[in-house]
Enzyme design. Structure first.
Site, PDB file in Angstrom:
ATOM      1  N   HIS A  34      17.115  38.466 -25.905  1.00 21.61           N
ATOM      2  CA  HIS A  34      17.492  39.287 -27.063  1.00 21.61           C
ATOM      3  C   HIS A  34      16.367  39.347 -28.076  1.00 21.61           C
ATOM      4  O   HIS A  34      15.455  38.530 -28.046  1.00 21.61           O
ATOM      5  CB  HIS A  34      18.746  38.710 -27.728  1.00 21.61           C
ATOM      6  CG  HIS A  34      18.519  37.327 -28.258  1.00 21.61           C
ATOM      7  ND1 HIS A  34      18.557  36.211 -27.442  1.00 21.61           N
ATOM      8  CD2 HIS A  34      18.215  36.868 -29.501  1.00 21.61           C
ATOM      9  CE1 HIS A  34      18.298  35.128 -28.152  1.00 21.61           C
ATOM     10  NE2 HIS A  34      18.071  35.498 -29.415  1.00 21.61           N
ATOM     11  N   HIS A 115      10.485  39.883 -31.029  1.00 24.36           N
ATOM     12  CA  HIS A 115      10.108  39.211 -29.784  1.00 24.36           C
ATOM     13  C   HIS A 115      11.336  38.884 -28.950  1.00 24.36           C
ATOM     14  O   HIS A 115      12.464  38.911 -29.440  1.00 24.36           O
ATOM     15  CB  HIS A 115       9.348  37.918 -30.084  1.00 24.36           C
ATOM     16  CG  HIS A 115      10.212  36.855 -30.688  1.00 24.36           C
ATOM     17  ND1 HIS A 115      10.579  36.858 -32.027  1.00 24.36           N
ATOM     18  CD2 HIS A 115      10.812  35.763 -30.138  1.00 24.36           C
ATOM     19  CE1 HIS A 115      11.358  35.812 -32.258  1.00 24.36           C
ATOM     20  NE2 HIS A 115      11.505  35.136 -31.130  1.00 24.36           N
TER      21      HIS A 115
END
Length: 172
Positions: A34, A115
């Site tokens: 995620h 990220h």
């Protein structure tokens, strides 16, 4: 209860991330790959109900966009965390900023670095080996972002979806 807000990428991006996570990320079984939009925060049910209304407004005012991943990066020397670097896009930055105003708690401890974590809590030696080989690899991943999820943490430490918010879906 502990809550957070994240974007789950497509299956193709999750499969790429999981090919590393299953070996190098002790949180592999706790949450799918995620992009964190809002770090974990504590809230009661009534407060979360208010957040849901605000999150619907944010989603309705957001148009779908694409993100690109071209390489890995790291949070070293702060931590031995390695991640797929999501190229910062104005739409993603704007979405993050919306998550940290209004009724939503402004609990962001670190600067926003989009990220997808693929390795963490590695020993120094393992970190050096893994990062040394991955930084040579070129990634060419593009993903359409059209929703985000409000998550909550279960007693066993895993995270599950409370609500999904589709961009531009419906007017509140």
């Amino acid at each position: 209860m502990k809550y957070g807000i994240a974007i789950f990428p497509s299956k193709a991006v999750q499969d790429e991330a999981n090919s590393y996570r299953k070996r190098y990320d002790p949180h592999y079984a706790l949450i799918p790959p995620h992009i964190t939009l809002k770090e974990a925060f504590e809230a009661d049910e009534q407060t979360v109900h208010e957040f849901v209304t605000e999150l619907k407004h944010i989603a309705n005012d957001t148009e779908p966009f694409t993100v690109n991943i071209r390489k890995v990066s790291t949070f070293a020397p702060v931590t031995n965390t390695i991640y797929l670097k999501v190229e910062p896009k104005q739409e993603l930055i704007d979405l993050f900023e919306k998550m940290n105003r209004g009724k939503l708690p402004g609990n962001q401890e670190f600067a926003f670095v989009p990220h997808i974590t693929i390795a963490q809590k590695l020993s120094t030696e393992e970190y050096s080996d893994v990062y040394g080989s991955l930084k040579m690899k070129n990634f060419d991943l593009e993903d359409k972002v059209d929703r985000f999820q409000l998550l909550y943490q279960l007693d066993n430490g895993s995270w599950t979806v409370h609500d999904s918010f589709v961009f531009g879906k419906e007017k509140v």
